[in-house]
Design an enzyme around this catalytic site. Structure first.
Site, mmCIF file in Angstrom:
data_model
loop_
_atom_site.group_PDB
_atom_site.id
_atom_site.type_symbol
_atom_site.label_atom_id
_atom_site.label_comp_id
_atom_site.label_asym_id
_atom_site.label_seq_id
_atom_site.Cartn_x
_atom_site.Cartn_y
_atom_site.Cartn_z
ATOM 1 N N GLY A 4 1.315 -17.558 1.051
ATOM 2 C CA GLY A 4 1.532 -18.331 -0.217
ATOM 3 C C GLY A 4 3.005 -17.944 -0.917
ATOM 4 O O GLY A 4 3.740 -18.788 -1.607
ATOM 5 N N GLY A 29 -4.895 -8.163 -9.153
ATOM 6 C CA GLY A 29 -3.710 -7.305 -8.895
ATOM 7 C C GLY A 29 -4.236 -6.279 -7.701
ATOM 8 O O GLY A 29 -3.164 -5.500 -7.339
ATOM 9 N N GLU A 58 5.975 -12.210 -4.647
ATOM 10 C CA GLU A 58 4.597 -12.858 -4.461
ATOM 11 C C GLU A 58 4.427 -14.341 -5.052
ATOM 12 O O GLU A 58 5.198 -14.103 -6.211
ATOM 13 C CB GLU A 58 3.635 -11.867 -4.812
ATOM 14 C CG GLU A 58 2.661 -11.094 -3.873
ATOM 15 C CD GLU A 58 1.470 -11.886 -2.833
ATOM 16 O OE1 GLU A 58 2.025 -13.288 -2.756
ATOM 17 O OE2 GLU A 58 0.584 -11.370 -2.672
ATOM 18 N N ASP A 109 -3.465 -12.067 -9.585
ATOM 19 C CA ASP A 109 -4.862 -12.292 -10.501
ATOM 20 C C ASP A 109 -5.253 -10.946 -10.729
ATOM 21 O O ASP A 109 -5.121 -10.393 -11.596
ATOM 22 C CB ASP A 109 -5.768 -13.073 -9.816
ATOM 23 C CG ASP A 109 -5.749 -14.459 -9.494
ATOM 24 O OD1 ASP A 109 -4.678 -15.006 -10.342
ATOM 25 O OD2 ASP A 109 -6.052 -15.372 -8.892
HETATM 26 C C1 PRP Z 1 -3.089 -14.726 -3.261
HETATM 27 C C2 PRP Z 1 -1.845 -14.204 -3.531
HETATM 28 C C3 PRP Z 1 -1.905 -12.745 -3.465
HETATM 29 C C4 PRP Z 1 -3.361 -12.646 -3.794
HETATM 30 C C5 PRP Z 1 -3.466 -12.178 -5.286
HETATM 31 O O1 PRP Z 1 -3.164 -14.749 -1.861
HETATM 32 O O2 PRP Z 1 -0.543 -14.628 -2.549
HETATM 33 O O3 PRP Z 1 -2.016 -12.410 -2.095
HETATM 34 O O4 PRP Z 1 -3.929 -14.115 -3.740
HETATM 35 O O5 PRP Z 1 -4.824 -12.134 -5.695
HETATM 36 P P1 PRP Z 1 -5.266 -10.558 -6.465
HETATM 37 O O6 PRP Z 1 -4.386 -10.384 -7.502
HETATM 38 O O7 PRP Z 1 -6.515 -11.205 -7.086
HETATM 39 O O8 PRP Z 1 -5.411 -9.579 -5.380
HETATM 40 P P2 PRP Z 1 -4.394 -15.647 -1.094
HETATM 41 O O9 PRP Z 1 -5.551 -14.617 -0.609
HETATM 42 O O10 PRP Z 1 -4.791 -16.825 -1.867
HETATM 43 O O11 PRP Z 1 -3.690 -15.712 0.255
HETATM 44 P P3 PRP Z 1 -2.301 -16.870 0.703
HETATM 45 O O12 PRP Z 1 -1.351 -16.037 0.077
HETATM 46 O O13 PRP Z 1 -2.733 -17.061 2.094
HETATM 47 O O14 PRP Z 1 -2.732 -18.149 -0.098
#
Ligand code: PRP
Length: 184
Positions: free
Chosen positions: A45, A105, A99, A103
């Site tokens: 992402g 963290g 990033e 959410d």
């Molecule tokens: C998203 C984002 C972070 C994570 C944040 O990744 O890029 O890595 O979620 O969430 P958190 O604060 O609750 O840990 P995702 O798992 O959607 O993967 P992606 O980057 O491939 O979309």
């Protein structure tokens, strides 16, 4: 062409995002001056934000990438592992983690812990989108673009089933398009 059934109204336009990315880049460039900064992004992402941000920075920039996966009951269990490590050492480097969204963290807290152990000269965090009200762990974030409402959104790196990351704007997802949560 028929309208996409998933995409709802625009939350942030491409122009709003461009403006905010420029502001963040100016702020970051002031912090690093002419010191080189290693931008570290978590696939997938963060890539869209990374490439736009990197092109606006005035300090010297190098890039590296991480990939992670959570297993067992999910990342909330704290069970995370690196599926792709950095290509290069960060010892004595100024590192900025870039990033798309934070959410709980938990992901960034894990990554920060791993990178901190490798003795960088400095370690900071820049995120474009934040949901601070979902945080489960305390996390020092140095640069933040926008706060997101507690709704499902896609675009500019954010996906729905791996699609829509490439949209220039951020859209709400139509709630009627989402699967109904199963009743307990
Ligand atoms: C998203 C984002 C972070 C994570 C944040 O990744 O890029 O890595 O979620 O969430 P958190 O604060 O609750 O840990 P995702 O798992 O959607 O993967 P992606 O980057 O491939 O979309």
């Amino acid at each position: 062409m028929p309208a996409d059934p998933i995409l709802g109204p625009v939350l942030f336009t491409a122009a709003q995002i461009r403006r905010r990315v420029r502001q963040l880049a100016a702020q970051i460039s002031r912090v690093y001056g002419d010191q080189e900064v290693r931008l570290v992004t978590v696939l997938k992402g963060g890539v869209f934000f990374l490439t736009d941000l990197a092109r606006e920075l005035t300090c010297p920039v190098t890039l590296d990438f991480l990939a992670i996966s959570s297993y067992g009951p999910g990342i909330q269990s704290g069970e995370v592992r690196l599926t792709k490590d950095l290509d290069e050492s960060i010892v004595d480097r100024h590192v900025l983690i870039v990033e798309d969204v934070v959410d709980t963290g938990l992901t960034l807290a894990y990554i920060r812990r791993v990178l901190q152990q490798r003795q960088p000269a400095s370690l900071r965090i820049c995120i474009l989108f934040d949901r601070p009200y979902r945080r489960l762990v305390d996390l020092p974030i140095d640069f933040v673009g926008f706060e997101l409402p507690d709704r499902f959104v896609v675009g500019y790196g954010l996906d729905y089933r791996q699609r829509y990351r490439n949209l220039r704007a951020v859209h709400f997802v139509r709630s009627e398009a989402l699967p109904t949560p199963e009743l307990p």
